[in-house]
Design an enzyme around this catalytic site. Structure first.
Site, short mmCIF file in Angstrom:
data_model
loop_
_atom_site.label_atom_id
_atom_site.label_comp_id
_atom_site.label_asym_id
_atom_site.label_seq_id
_atom_site.Cartn_x
_atom_site.Cartn_y
_atom_site.Cartn_z
N ASP A 112 -2.15 0.53 -0.53
CA ASP A 112 -1.96 1.89 -0.06
C ASP A 112 -3.26 2.24 0.24
OD1 ASP A 112 -2.88 2.03 -2.68
OD2 ASP A 112 -1.58 3.48 -3.39
N SER A 113 -4.28 1.47 0.25
CA SER A 113 -5.80 1.59 0.54
C SER A 113 -5.45 1.87 2.19
CB SER A 113 -6.63 0.55 0.36
OG SER A 113 -5.94 -0.59 0.74
N ASP A 136 2.09 -2.27 -1.98
CA ASP A 136 2.01 -1.27 -2.76
C ASP A 136 3.05 -0.38 -2.74
OD1 ASP A 136 -0.34 -1.98 -4.32
OD2 ASP A 136 -1.67 -0.87 -2.85
N LYS A 182 3.74 -4.23 -5.84
CA LYS A 182 2.68 -3.73 -6.79
C LYS A 182 2.47 -2.56 -7.23
CE LYS A 182 -1.96 -3.92 -5.88
NZ LYS A 182 -2.50 -2.58 -5.72
N GLU A 186 0.79 0.74 -9.97
CA GLU A 186 -0.26 0.88 -10.74
C GLU A 186 -0.02 1.48 -11.96
OE1 GLU A 186 -3.31 3.41 -8.75
OE2 GLU A 186 -3.19 2.01 -6.92
N GLU A 236 -8.99 -3.99 -11.49
CA GLU A 236 -9.73 -3.51 -10.30
C GLU A 236 -11.05 -2.82 -11.10
OE1 GLU A 236 -8.42 -1.14 -7.25
OE2 GLU A 236 -10.12 -0.21 -6.65
O1 KIV Z 1 -4.61 -0.73 -2.18
C1 KIV Z 1 -5.42 -1.87 -2.21
O2 KIV Z 1 -5.99 -2.20 -1.19
C2 KIV Z 1 -5.15 -2.16 -3.59
C3 KIV Z 1 -6.36 -3.37 -3.58
C4 KIV Z 1 -7.97 -2.74 -3.57
C5 KIV Z 1 -6.24 -4.36 -4.89
O3 KIV Z 1 -4.62 -2.23 -4.50
#
Ligand code: KIV
Length: 273
Positions: free
Chosen positions: A53-54, A92, A122, A124, A191
């Protein structure tokens, strides 16, 4: 073609990542958000690709990951899946799609899997989302956990600094990691935490631990692809290694194109019909 350093062309599965940990083979993972980049990363022999989600930061220019919607994540994930033959594709779950209750978490997890075709998700968080993680895993969806600096909680942390430096937070992270493994996660991303703590987690757990700013005594590494290719300016954390300076390559190339167009040097006779 399997990739530059890869002889095994078979699709990477969560089971394969598990075997890699057992055999001491490190896992290489990067983010991708689009088809073109995903094709190149897969060709280069990456084991896993994360639709992080980056994307909110690097693709949309937001300050945090919070604005990312499920529709936007599905769009990015679908594009990546089309470009990948071998790597495990993990997506994510965006902010707000799994924190409210387990039923909603399962519904959104199913939607991302069905509509994007990705291989795993994924999430969090630790003990606070453990029921949701269990329910998603029971549905048949592989889940990777994410602990330490969890960017969806940035407003709670108030800083992008290193997490779990004090004893209490380190102890909670360790408990969370064990809880995620027990709940059925196939791996965990850690992280920006002290390398000694990351090493302890990787040694105590049986599932692969993927680090970003967590030292090299974990089972694999992940970076944001635009950062490691030097496409981003002004983001220089200590953990980041830049493998190229694409910012300069791209601005130089585009500058040359602008100049050629202005000089009426492009297109030339060989480039016209
Ligand atoms: O969203 C993302 O890019 C991430 C990585 C930094 C692990 O979760």
């Amino acid at each position: 073609m399997a990739g530059y350093l890869v002889e095994d062309a078979r699709k990477v599965t969560t089971l394969r990542l598990q075997e890699m940990k057992q055999q001491g083979e490190k896992i290489a993972m990067l983010t991708a958000y689009d088809y073109t980049m995903a094709q190149m990363l897969d060709h280069a022999g990456l084991d896993a690709i994360l639709i992080g989600d980056s994307a909110s930061n690097v693709m949309a220019g937001n300050k945090t990951t919070l604005p990312m919607t499920i529709d936007q994540m599905i769009y990015h994930a679908t594009s990546v899946v089309r470009g990948v033959k071998r790597a495990l594709v993990i997506c994510d779950m965006p902010f707000g799609t799994y924190q409210i209750n387990p039923t909603e978490g399962v519904r959104n997890a199913v939607r991302i899997m069905q509509e994007s075709g990705c291989d795993a998700l994924k999430l969090e968080g630790g003990i606070e989302i453990i029921e949701t993680v269990k329910r998603i895993v029971e549905t048949g969806i592989p889940v990777m956990g994410h602990l330490g600096l969890t960017p969806q909680s940035i407003n709670k942390f108030g800083t992008f600094g290193v997490r779990a430096k004090d004893e209490a937070e380190a102890a909670k992270l360790l408990d969370d990691a064990h809880a995620l493994e027990k709940a059925g996660c196939f791996g965990i991303t850690l992280e920006k935490i002290p390398a000694t703590l990351a090493r302890q987690v990787a040694r105590e757990l049986h599932i692969p631990i993927i680090g970003i700013g967590a030292g090299n005594e974990v089972d694999g590494q992940v970076l944001v692809v635009q950062d490691m290719l030097g496409m981003s300016k002004g983001f220089n954390p200590k953990f980041l290694r830049r493998y190229a300076d694409l910012y300069t390559t791209i601005t130089d190339s585009v500058g040359q194109y602008v100049s050629d167009v202005k000089k009426v040097d492009f297109p030339n006779q060989q480039e016209e019909y």
